[in-house]
Design a protein around this motif. Structure first.
Motif, PDB file in Angstrom:
ATOM      1  N   MET A 284       2.646  23.128   8.084  1.00  0.00           N
ATOM      2  CA  MET A 284       1.647  21.823   7.604  1.00  0.00           C
ATOM      3  C   MET A 284       2.904  20.693   7.304  1.00  0.00           C
ATOM      4  N   LYS A 285       2.436  19.580   7.383  1.00  0.00           N
ATOM      5  CA  LYS A 285       3.511  18.394   7.366  1.00  0.00           C
ATOM      6  C   LYS A 285       3.076  17.828   5.940  1.00  0.00           C
ATOM      7  N   LYS A 286       4.225  17.497   5.185  1.00  0.00           N
ATOM      8  CA  LYS A 286       3.986  16.760   4.001  1.00  0.00           C
ATOM      9  C   LYS A 286       3.973  15.307   4.201  1.00  0.00           C
ATOM     10  N   ILE A 287       2.969  14.654   3.568  1.00  0.00           N
ATOM     11  CA  ILE A 287       2.910  13.342   3.283  1.00  0.00           C
ATOM     12  C   ILE A 287       3.675  12.735   2.309  1.00  0.00           C
ATOM     13  N   ALA A 288       4.250  11.829   2.118  1.00  0.00           N
ATOM     14  CA  ALA A 288       4.932  11.126   1.038  1.00  0.00           C
ATOM     15  C   ALA A 288       3.931  10.340   0.366  1.00  0.00           C
ATOM     16  N   VAL A 289       3.936  10.353  -0.836  1.00  0.00           N
ATOM     17  CA  VAL A 289       3.099   9.364  -1.556  1.00  0.00           C
ATOM     18  C   VAL A 289       3.791   8.092  -1.594  1.00  0.00           C
ATOM     19  N   PHE A 290       2.991   6.847  -1.264  1.00  0.00           N
ATOM     20  CA  PHE A 290       3.111   5.603  -1.306  1.00  0.00           C
ATOM     21  C   PHE A 290       3.427   5.026  -2.551  1.00  0.00           C
ATOM     22  N   ASP A 291       4.675   4.354  -2.557  1.00  0.00           N
ATOM     23  CA  ASP A 291       4.906   3.719  -4.098  1.00  0.00           C
ATOM     24  C   ASP A 291       5.615   2.354  -3.824  1.00  0.00           C
ATOM     25  N   ALA A 292       4.838   1.358  -3.922  1.00  0.00           N
ATOM     26  CA  ALA A 292       5.190  -0.047  -4.047  1.00  0.00           C
ATOM     27  C   ALA A 292       6.410  -0.288  -4.407  1.00  0.00           C
ATOM     28  N   ALA A 293       6.749   0.237  -5.612  1.00  0.00           N
ATOM     29  CA  ALA A 293       8.215  -0.030  -6.210  1.00  0.00           C
ATOM     30  C   ALA A 293       9.243   0.422  -5.423  1.00  0.00           C
ATOM     31  N   ASP A 294       9.220   1.250  -4.367  1.00  0.00           N
ATOM     32  CA  ASP A 294      10.057   1.668  -3.546  1.00  0.00           C
ATOM     33  C   ASP A 294      10.618   0.486  -2.564  1.00  0.00           C
ATOM     34  N   TYR A 295       9.789  -0.314  -2.177  1.00  0.00           N
ATOM     35  CA  TYR A 295      10.070  -1.713  -1.219  1.00  0.00           C
ATOM     36  C   TYR A 295      10.188  -2.852  -2.276  1.00  0.00           C
ATOM     37  N   LEU A 296      10.094  -3.181  -3.398  1.00  0.00           N
ATOM     38  CA  LEU A 296      10.497  -4.247  -4.152  1.00  0.00           C
ATOM     39  C   LEU A 296      11.899  -4.290  -4.579  1.00  0.00           C
ATOM     40  N   ASP A 297      12.656  -4.736  -3.669  1.00  0.00           N
ATOM     41  CA  ASP A 297      13.888  -4.665  -3.531  1.00  0.00           C
ATOM     42  C   ASP A 297      14.854  -6.108  -3.805  1.00  0.00           C
ATOM     43  N   ASN A 298      13.998  -7.074  -3.639  1.00  0.00           N
ATOM     44  CA  ASN A 298      14.592  -8.454  -3.761  1.00  0.00           C
ATOM     45  C   ASN A 298      13.717  -9.314  -4.442  1.00  0.00           C
ATOM     46  N   ASP A 299      14.134 -10.451  -5.078  1.00  0.00           N
ATOM     47  CA  ASP A 299      13.234 -11.556  -5.820  1.00  0.00           C
ATOM     48  C   ASP A 299      12.248 -12.234  -4.689  1.00  0.00           C
ATOM     49  N   VAL A 300      12.381 -12.370  -3.344  1.00  0.00           N
ATOM     50  CA  VAL A 300      11.433 -12.826  -2.480  1.00  0.00           C
ATOM     51  C   VAL A 300      10.387 -11.949  -2.138  1.00  0.00           C
ATOM     52  N   VAL A 301      10.861 -10.689  -2.049  1.00  0.00           N
ATOM     53  CA  VAL A 301       9.490  -9.658  -1.920  1.00  0.00           C
ATOM     54  C   VAL A 301       8.696  -9.752  -3.103  1.00  0.00           C
ATOM     55  N   ILE A 302       9.320  -9.503  -4.378  1.00  0.00           N
ATOM     56  CA  ILE A 302       8.734  -9.511  -5.603  1.00  0.00           C
ATOM     57  C   ILE A 302       7.485 -10.645  -5.558  1.00  0.00           C
ATOM     58  N   ALA A 303       8.278 -11.580  -5.500  1.00  0.00           N
ATOM     59  CA  ALA A 303       7.592 -12.841  -5.886  1.00  0.00           C
ATOM     60  C   ALA A 303       6.215 -12.952  -4.696  1.00  0.00           C
ATOM     61  N   GLU A 304       6.359 -12.560  -3.612  1.00  0.00           N
ATOM     62  CA  GLU A 304       5.364 -12.656  -2.432  1.00  0.00           C
ATOM     63  C   GLU A 304       4.319 -11.515  -3.011  1.00  0.00           C
ATOM     64  N   TYR A 305       4.777 -10.141  -3.473  1.00  0.00           N
ATOM     65  CA  TYR A 305       4.164  -9.225  -3.690  1.00  0.00           C
ATOM     66  C   TYR A 305       3.244  -9.681  -4.984  1.00  0.00           C
ATOM     67  N   LEU A 306       3.688 -10.396  -5.844  1.00  0.00           N
ATOM     68  CA  LEU A 306       3.079 -10.729  -7.271  1.00  0.00           C
ATOM     69  C   LEU A 306       1.935 -11.984  -6.748  1.00  0.00           C
ATOM     70  N   ASN A 307       2.252 -12.730  -5.605  1.00  0.00           N
ATOM     71  CA  ASN A 307       1.468 -13.812  -5.239  1.00  0.00           C
ATOM     72  C   ASN A 307       0.116 -13.216  -4.413  1.00  0.00           C
ATOM     73  N   ALA A 308       0.599 -12.218  -3.873  1.00  0.00           N
ATOM     74  CA  ALA A 308      -0.886 -11.740  -3.010  1.00  0.00           C
ATOM     75  C   ALA A 308      -1.469 -10.842  -3.974  1.00  0.00           C
ATOM     76  N   ALA A 309      -1.018 -10.222  -5.223  1.00  0.00           N
ATOM     77  CA  ALA A 309      -1.941  -9.441  -6.210  1.00  0.00           C
ATOM     78  C   ALA A 309      -2.664 -10.686  -6.870  1.00  0.00           C
ATOM     79  N   LEU A 310      -2.364 -11.823  -7.061  1.00  0.00           N
ATOM     80  CA  LEU A 310      -3.144 -12.949  -7.991  1.00  0.00           C
ATOM     81  C   LEU A 310      -4.065 -13.377  -7.167  1.00  0.00           C
ATOM     82  N   GLU A 311      -4.118 -13.223  -5.980  1.00  0.00           N
ATOM     83  CA  GLU A 311      -5.153 -13.747  -4.975  1.00  0.00           C
ATOM     84  C   GLU A 311      -6.330 -12.824  -5.167  1.00  0.00           C
TER      85      GLU A 311
END
Length: 98
Positions: A1-28
């Motif tokens: 049986m394969k284990k599937i990792a739980v997605f955690d967006a925080a794992d990918y929010l590693d720089n200011d540009v990515v963070i700003a784009e992520y928050l902008n997308a959420a504001l939409e």
């Protein structure tokens, strides 16, 4: 049986540009909980202890303010956004219309 990792967006929010784009997308999204969750994800990526120190708010208060369904005060959101190192701006929804 394969284990599937739980997605955690925080794992990918590693720089200011990515963070700003992520928050902008959420504001939409019309659902305000989407933006609150995005702030919570960024807060987790940056570290809640550091964020608590930078905002002057207690860690418990931060967790409560960012909990699903929470209705945080405007000043709390502004403190969080500034401590996360991003700015909110407005622009006309329909360019060219008066």
């Amino acid at each position: 049986m394969k284990k599937i990792a739980v997605f955690d967006a925080a794992d990918y929010l590693d720089n200011d540009v990515v963070i700003a784009e992520y928050l902008n997308a959420a504001l939409e999204d019309e659902n305000p909980n989407v933006f609150l969750q995005a702030i919570a994800d960024v807060a987790k990526a940056r570290g809640m202890t550091k964020l608590a120190k930078d905002t002057g708010l207690g860690r418990e208060s931060l967790y409560k303010a960012l909990a699903p369904g929470a209705k945080p005060r405007y000043d709390t959101i502004i403190k969080l956004v500034r401590a996360l190192g991003v700015e909110l701006h407005t622009s006309p929804a329909h360019a060219g219309q008066a």
